[in-house]
Design a protein around this motif. Sequence first.
Motif, PDB file in Angstrom:
ATOM      1  N   ASP A  98       0.810  -1.224   0.000  1.00 31.09           N
ATOM      2  CA  ASP A  98       0.000   0.000   0.000  1.00 31.09           C
ATOM      3  C   ASP A  98       0.837   1.264   0.000  1.00 31.09           C
ATOM      4  O   ASP A  98       0.318   2.370   0.154  1.00 31.09           O
ATOM      5  CB  ASP A  98      -0.962   0.014   1.182  1.00 31.09           C
ATOM      6  CG  ASP A  98      -0.235  -0.079   2.523  1.00 31.09           C
ATOM      7  OD1 ASP A  98       1.007   0.030   2.544  1.00 31.09           O
ATOM      8  OD2 ASP A  98      -0.920  -0.257   3.554  1.00 31.09           O
ATOM      9  N   LYS A  99       2.144   1.099  -0.210  1.00 35.60           N
ATOM     10  CA  LYS A  99       3.078   2.233  -0.259  1.00 35.60           C
ATOM     11  C   LYS A  99       2.944   3.116   0.986  1.00 35.60           C
ATOM     12  O   LYS A  99       2.927   4.339   0.923  1.00 35.60           O
ATOM     13  CB  LYS A  99       2.848   3.061  -1.524  1.00 35.60           C
ATOM     14  CG  LYS A  99       3.192   2.323  -2.813  1.00 35.60           C
ATOM     15  CD  LYS A  99       4.674   1.962  -2.853  1.00 35.60           C
ATOM     16  CE  LYS A  99       5.069   1.317  -4.166  1.00 35.60           C
ATOM     17  NZ  LYS A  99       4.543  -0.044  -4.329  1.00 35.60           N
ATOM     18  N   SER A 100       2.848   2.473   2.153  1.00 34.03           N
ATOM     19  CA  SER A 100       2.751   3.193   3.416  1.00 34.03           C
ATOM     20  C   SER A 100       4.096   3.179   4.132  1.00 34.03           C
ATOM     21  O   SER A 100       4.929   2.286   3.910  1.00 34.03           O
ATOM     22  CB  SER A 100       1.673   2.579   4.310  1.00 34.03           C
ATOM     23  OG  SER A 100       1.988   1.233   4.620  1.00 34.03           O
ATOM     24  N   ILE A 101       4.282   4.171   4.992  1.00 39.88           N
ATOM     25  CA  ILE A 101       5.534   4.320   5.723  1.00 39.88           C
ATOM     26  C   ILE A 101       5.234   4.530   7.202  1.00 39.88           C
ATOM     27  O   ILE A 101       4.357   5.317   7.556  1.00 39.88           O
ATOM     28  CB  ILE A 101       6.342   5.535   5.216  1.00 39.88           C
ATOM     29  CG1 ILE A 101       6.528   5.473   3.700  1.00 39.88           C
ATOM     30  CG2 ILE A 101       7.703   5.608   5.918  1.00 39.88           C
ATOM     31  CD1 ILE A 101       7.095   6.751   3.114  1.00 39.88           C
ATOM     32  N   LYS A 102       5.924   3.817   8.049  1.00 38.78           N
ATOM     33  CA  LYS A 102       5.878   4.056   9.488  1.00 38.78           C
ATOM     34  C   LYS A 102       7.257   4.533   9.921  1.00 38.78           C
ATOM     35  O   LYS A 102       8.274   3.987   9.484  1.00 38.78           O
ATOM     36  CB  LYS A 102       5.502   2.787  10.256  1.00 38.78           C
ATOM     37  CG  LYS A 102       4.064   2.314  10.041  1.00 38.78           C
ATOM     38  CD  LYS A 102       3.767   1.077  10.873  1.00 38.78           C
ATOM     39  CE  LYS A 102       2.363   0.550  10.635  1.00 38.78           C
ATOM     40  NZ  LYS A 102       1.327   1.444  11.178  1.00 38.78           N
ATOM     41  N   MET A 103       7.280   5.550  10.781  1.00 36.91           N
ATOM     42  CA  MET A 103       8.556   6.085  11.226  1.00 36.91           C
ATOM     43  C   MET A 103       8.579   6.125  12.743  1.00 36.91           C
ATOM     44  O   MET A 103       7.775   6.807  13.376  1.00 36.91           O
ATOM     45  CB  MET A 103       8.777   7.478  10.645  1.00 36.91           C
ATOM     46  CG  MET A 103       8.788   7.484   9.126  1.00 36.91           C
ATOM     47  SD  MET A 103       9.187   9.098   8.425  1.00 36.91           S
ATOM     48  CE  MET A 103      10.911   9.207   8.884  1.00 36.91           C
ATOM     49  N   LEU A 104       9.507   5.373  13.323  1.00 35.23           N
ATOM     50  CA  LEU A 104       9.625   5.265  14.773  1.00 35.23           C
ATOM     51  C   LEU A 104      10.801   6.080  15.273  1.00 35.23           C
ATOM     52  O   LEU A 104      11.956   5.836  14.895  1.00 35.23           O
ATOM     53  CB  LEU A 104       9.807   3.800  15.175  1.00 35.23           C
ATOM     54  CG  LEU A 104      10.117   3.555  16.660  1.00 35.23           C
ATOM     55  CD1 LEU A 104       8.910   3.925  17.526  1.00 35.23           C
ATOM     56  CD2 LEU A 104      10.524   2.098  16.893  1.00 35.23           C
ATOM     57  N   ASN A 105      10.511   7.034  16.147  1.00 34.66           N
ATOM     58  CA  ASN A 105      11.563   7.803  16.806  1.00 34.66           C
ATOM     59  C   ASN A 105      12.059   7.028  18.024  1.00 34.66           C
ATOM     60  O   ASN A 105      11.280   6.690  18.918  1.00 34.66           O
ATOM     61  CB  ASN A 105      11.014   9.168  17.227  1.00 34.66           C
ATOM     62  CG  ASN A 105      11.997   9.942  18.086  1.00 34.66           C
ATOM     63  OD1 ASN A 105      13.202   9.882  17.880  1.00 34.66           O
ATOM     64  ND2 ASN A 105      11.478  10.668  19.066  1.00 34.66           N
ATOM     65  N   ILE A 106      13.361   6.731  18.072  1.00 39.84           N
ATOM     66  CA  ILE A 106      13.958   6.008  19.192  1.00 39.84           C
ATOM     67  C   ILE A 106      14.732   7.012  20.043  1.00 39.84           C
ATOM     68  O   ILE A 106      15.750   7.543  19.595  1.00 39.84           O
ATOM     69  CB  ILE A 106      14.909   4.894  18.706  1.00 39.84           C
ATOM     70  CG1 ILE A 106      14.173   3.934  17.770  1.00 39.84           C
ATOM     71  CG2 ILE A 106      15.493   4.137  19.896  1.00 39.84           C
ATOM     72  CD1 ILE A 106      15.083   2.910  17.108  1.00 39.84           C
ATOM     73  N   PRO A 107      14.271   7.305  21.247  1.00 38.02           N
ATOM     74  CA  PRO A 107      14.979   8.283  22.081  1.00 38.02           C
ATOM     75  C   PRO A 107      16.443   7.911  22.274  1.00 38.02           C
ATOM     76  O   PRO A 107      16.772   6.764  22.580  1.00 38.02           O
ATOM     77  CB  PRO A 107      14.204   8.227  23.410  1.00 38.02           C
ATOM     78  CG  PRO A 107      12.833   7.767  23.021  1.00 38.02           C
ATOM     79  CD  PRO A 107      13.055   6.789  21.904  1.00 38.02           C
ATOM     80  N   THR A 303       4.657  -4.064  21.882  1.00 39.21           N
ATOM     81  CA  THR A 303       3.558  -3.706  20.982  1.00 39.21           C
ATOM     82  C   THR A 303       4.095  -3.037  19.718  1.00 39.21           C
ATOM     83  O   THR A 303       3.656  -3.335  18.598  1.00 39.21           O
ATOM     84  CB  THR A 303       2.571  -2.742  21.682  1.00 39.21           C
ATOM     85  OG1 THR A 303       2.033  -3.388  22.826  1.00 39.21           O
ATOM     86  CG2 THR A 303       1.453  -2.330  20.748  1.00 39.21           C
ATOM     87  N   THR A 304       5.060  -2.146  19.895  1.00 38.55           N
ATOM     88  CA  THR A 304       5.672  -1.469  18.749  1.00 38.55           C
ATOM     89  C   THR A 304       6.381  -2.460  17.849  1.00 38.55           C
ATOM     90  O   THR A 304       6.291  -2.377  16.619  1.00 38.55           O
ATOM     91  CB  THR A 304       6.666  -0.402  19.238  1.00 38.55           C
ATOM     92  OG1 THR A 304       5.974   0.566  20.028  1.00 38.55           O
ATOM     93  CG2 THR A 304       7.341   0.291  18.067  1.00 38.55           C
ATOM     94  N   SER A 305       7.085  -3.407  18.444  1.00 37.08           N
ATOM     95  CA  SER A 305       7.776  -4.432  17.679  1.00 37.08           C
ATOM     96  C   SER A 305       6.803  -5.219  16.804  1.00 37.08           C
ATOM     97  O   SER A 305       7.052  -5.445  15.613  1.00 37.08           O
ATOM     98  CB  SER A 305       8.516  -5.385  18.630  1.00 37.08           C
ATOM     99  OG  SER A 305       9.077  -6.468  17.925  1.00 37.08           O
ATOM    100  N   GLU A 306       5.679  -5.611  17.389  1.00 34.73           N
ATOM    101  CA  GLU A 306       4.686  -6.366  16.622  1.00 34.73           C
ATOM    102  C   GLU A 306       4.099  -5.532  15.494  1.00 34.73           C
ATOM    103  O   GLU A 306       3.855  -6.029  14.385  1.00 34.73           O
ATOM    104  CB  GLU A 306       3.569  -6.861  17.554  1.00 34.73           C
ATOM    105  CG  GLU A 306       3.992  -8.001  18.470  1.00 34.73           C
ATOM    106  CD  GLU A 306       4.541  -9.187  17.691  1.00 34.73           C
ATOM    107  OE1 GLU A 306       3.869  -9.632  16.731  1.00 34.73           O
ATOM    108  OE2 GLU A 306       5.645  -9.654  18.025  1.00 34.73           O
ATOM    109  N   GLU A 307       3.870  -4.249  15.754  1.00 37.32           N
ATOM    110  CA  GLU A 307       3.308  -3.375  14.725  1.00 37.32           C
ATOM    111  C   GLU A 307       4.274  -3.226  13.546  1.00 37.32           C
ATOM    112  O   GLU A 307       3.866  -3.263  12.383  1.00 37.32           O
ATOM    113  CB  GLU A 307       2.991  -2.008  15.322  1.00 37.32           C
ATOM    114  CG  GLU A 307       2.298  -1.058  14.353  1.00 37.32           C
ATOM    115  CD  GLU A 307       1.816   0.222  15.009  1.00 37.32           C
ATOM    116  OE1 GLU A 307       1.424   1.146  14.264  1.00 37.32           O
ATOM    117  OE2 GLU A 307       1.841   0.305  16.253  1.00 37.32           O
TER     118      GLU A 307
END
Length: 338
Positions: A98-107, A303-307
């Motif tokens: 679906d040409k989607s992007i998730k971006m996770l900020n890691i402190p 939860t983030t890992s699974e997502e």
Amino acid sequence: MKHSKLAIFMWSIAFIVLIGVGAATGYAVYLTDQVKETASESHQELDRGDKSEKRVEVVNPAKDHTSVLFVGIDDSEARSENASRSDALVLATFNDDDKSIKMLNIPRDSLTYIPEVGYEDKIAHAHAFGGIDATVQTVERMLDVPVDYYVRMNFQSFVEIVDSIGGVTYDVPFPITEQNSSDLAGAIELEEGQQTLNGEEALALARTRKYDSDLARGERQMEIIQQIFRETASTRGLNNFDDILTSVSENMSTNLTFEEIITFKDYFLQKEGFTFEKMQLDGEGGFTDKGWYYQLAKEDVETTSEELKNHLGLRNPLASEDPSSTTSDEPDDMEESM
């Protein structure tokens, strides 16, 4: 005072966007040749080779879901005597369906296990301990997600690059007084309201830590990223591409090839425009016997890992069933960091 410079990685992503746009629109043959040369000069493989240990096969970003770790480092002259730490870590996952992007900020101050040294420390220290390879390995272990590619950028070029695209328009949420990239206190002063920020001002707004929470700061940084995307891919940005390439060639390294980089263009050239989901890791700052750390919330990490795994389609044949990150003899860093 040390500042988080998450703004560093903004240009790394924008560079990929601009290459994709330039290649897709056929923006001058000579420009394509310049981009290829820059990509070649910036290319640096990981010691592990071309495949994450969490992958069964090598991924192809043209057809597979992939991940890219954006790493910002501060290796200015004032800090050159010490090994550089990563001041910015953002893991982006790309879903080809679906040409989607998730971006996770890691402190950067997240307390986690660092395989390079065999004990827990701030995740930012992984780069000082073992460079980009140690950083990638640490992120993979912490999230149990493969890091297929990385883009590493230092913040010294950020100012001139933002300036080369004519600045970035942003609605500044509050007045700020901040140091500049040379650590001169009070050099940057901004009023509240929408305005065009030059490179120094954009960097100061993105990295300031004094005016809101870490989570709010991360949200603000992501908003600035989106705006840089828009303005970098504009005609104004393309017209200044020569200046941009000059700075990037000296300040960026990546294991992406030119051919792999341009495959990401489809994510950013959708008719409805590109969007991405911004993600944060929950936790709480506090002191331990080792100093101040960001204590990650174990349930949120899981939860983030699974997502992220679901977004990468890690139940497909490319996915690894390697359980090493959860069954090894290493200490459970998430439990010990609570």
